[in-house]
Enzyme design. Structure first.
Site, PDB file in Angstrom:
ATOM      1  N   PRO A  10       0.797  -1.217   0.000  1.00  0.00           N
ATOM      2  CG  PRO A  10      -0.100  -1.101   2.138  1.00  0.00           C
ATOM      3  CD  PRO A  10       0.537  -2.063   1.179  1.00  0.00           C
ATOM      4  CG  ASN A  11      -0.268   4.355   1.186  1.00  0.00           C
ATOM      5  OD1 ASN A  11      -1.217   4.875   0.593  1.00  0.00           O
ATOM      6  ND2 ASN A  11      -0.366   3.857   2.397  1.00  0.00           N
ATOM      7  NE  ARG A  18       3.859   6.627   1.606  1.00  0.00           N
ATOM      8  CZ  ARG A  18       4.183   5.420   2.020  1.00  0.00           C
ATOM      9  NH1 ARG A  18       4.742   4.564   1.183  1.00  0.00           N
ATOM     10  NH2 ARG A  18       3.952   5.054   3.238  1.00  0.00           N
ATOM     11  CE1 TYR A  23       8.850   5.178   3.024  1.00  0.00           C
ATOM     12  CE2 TYR A  23       7.250   6.965   3.018  1.00  0.00           C
ATOM     13  CZ  TYR A  23       7.758   5.822   3.585  1.00  0.00           C
ATOM     14  OH  TYR A  23       7.173   5.296   4.717  1.00  0.00           O
ATOM     15  CG  ASN A  75       8.269  -1.952   0.658  1.00  0.00           C
ATOM     16  OD1 ASN A  75       7.651  -2.033   1.720  1.00  0.00           O
ATOM     17  ND2 ASN A  75       8.921  -0.865   0.288  1.00  0.00           N
ATOM     18  CB  ALA A  78       1.330   0.427   6.569  1.00  0.00           C
ATOM     19  CD  GLU A  99       9.568  -7.393   5.863  1.00  0.00           C
ATOM     20  OE1 GLU A  99       8.975  -8.479   6.045  1.00  0.00           O
ATOM     21  OE2 GLU A  99       9.643  -6.507   6.735  1.00  0.00           O
ATOM     22  CG  HIS A 101      10.825  -2.176   5.060  1.00  0.00           C
ATOM     23  ND1 HIS A 101       9.468  -2.091   4.876  1.00  0.00           N
ATOM     24  CD2 HIS A 101      11.058  -3.326   5.713  1.00  0.00           C
ATOM     25  CE1 HIS A 101       8.907  -3.162   5.416  1.00  0.00           C
ATOM     26  NE2 HIS A 101       9.844  -3.932   5.925  1.00  0.00           N
ATOM     27  NE  ARG A 108       9.881   6.311   8.693  1.00  0.00           N
ATOM     28  CZ  ARG A 108       8.942   6.128   7.769  1.00  0.00           C
ATOM     29  NH1 ARG A 108       9.039   5.120   6.905  1.00  0.00           N
ATOM     30  NH2 ARG A 108       7.907   6.936   7.707  1.00  0.00           N
TER      31      ARG A 108
HETATM   32  C1  DQA Z   1       8.006   1.185   4.057  1.00  0.00           C
HETATM   33  C2  DQA Z   1       8.037   1.433   5.568  1.00  0.00           C
HETATM   34  C3  DQA Z   1       6.656   1.251   6.158  1.00  0.00           C
HETATM   35  O1  DQA Z   1       6.684   1.510   7.557  1.00  0.00           O
HETATM   36  C4  DQA Z   1       5.673   2.204   5.535  1.00  0.00           C
HETATM   37  O2  DQA Z   1       4.375   1.993   6.030  1.00  0.00           O
HETATM   38  C5  DQA Z   1       5.692   2.148   4.049  1.00  0.00           C
HETATM   39  C6  DQA Z   1       6.976   2.048   3.371  1.00  0.00           C
HETATM   40  C7  DQA Z   1       9.375   1.481   3.414  1.00  0.00           C
HETATM   41  O3  DQA Z   1       9.563   1.061   2.273  1.00  0.00           O
HETATM   42  O4  DQA Z   1      10.217   2.147   4.003  1.00  0.00           O
HETATM   43  O5  DQA Z   1       4.664   2.275   3.402  1.00  0.00           O
HETATM   44  O6  DQA Z   1       7.714  -0.177   3.838  1.00  0.00           O
END
Ligand code: DQA
Length: 149
Positions: A10-11, A18, A23, A75, A78, A99, A101, A108
């Site tokens: 998501p996102n 964003r 990011y 990835n 959240a 995984e 990020h 964070r």
């Molecule tokens: C994320 C880190 C997560 O905490 C966050 O909710 C994201 C992006 C990252 O790529 O740093 O959406 O996965």
């Protein structure tokens, strides 16, 4: 031919717009291009998938398992911090998986410092931006991926 599935949760479709201070300013299309450039010349199929929906991601993981792909890079956004269902999907897939990020989740907010999904993956790369996906790709092709079918 080997196939690697790259799943973004998501996102992550909002990359570039964003919170660029966290990011970066590059987009998901830029990431796909960089990975494709990196994979160029090696006989590997890359399959990119992004969804904001937990169920769709779970279905894609099961599909990757049924297809018997060589590995997954995920990835989970959240959902990392919330989803036991995603943990179950990854654990049940029986595929090598990394995984990733973009940000360093351990630097964070405290709610980001717990990953439910990490325990179902071979390993986690956090905080290296797009390079994390490249390193995950190299690992999956290195022959040292642990969770073979
Ligand atoms: C994320 C880190 C997560 O905490 C966050 O909710 C994201 C992006 C990252 O790529 O740093 O959406 O996965």
């Amino acid at each position: 031919m080997k196939e690697i599935v790259i799943i973004n949760g998501p996102n992550l479709n909002r990359l570039g717009k964003r919170e660029p201070e966290i990011y970066g300013s590059e987009t998901l299309d830029d990431l796909e291009k960089q990975l494709r450039d990196h994979a160029n010349g090696r006989e590997i199929e890359l399959d990119f998938f992004q969804s904001n929906s937990e169920g769709e991601i779970i279905d894609r993981i099961a599909e990757a398992s049924d297809q018997g792909v060589s590995g997954m890079i995920i990835n989970p956004g959240a959902f990392t911090h919330t989803s036991i269902a995603l943990y179950d999907a990854l654990a049940g897939a029986g595929l090598p998986c990394v995984e990733v990020h973009l940000s360093n989740i351990y630097r964070r907010e405290s709610f980001r410092q717990k990953s439910f999904t990490a325990a179902a993956c071979d390993g986690v790369i956090s905080g290296l931006g797009f390079y994390g996906y490249i390193a995950a790709f190299d690992y999956l092709l290195s022959g040292s991926a642990r969770r073979s079918r």
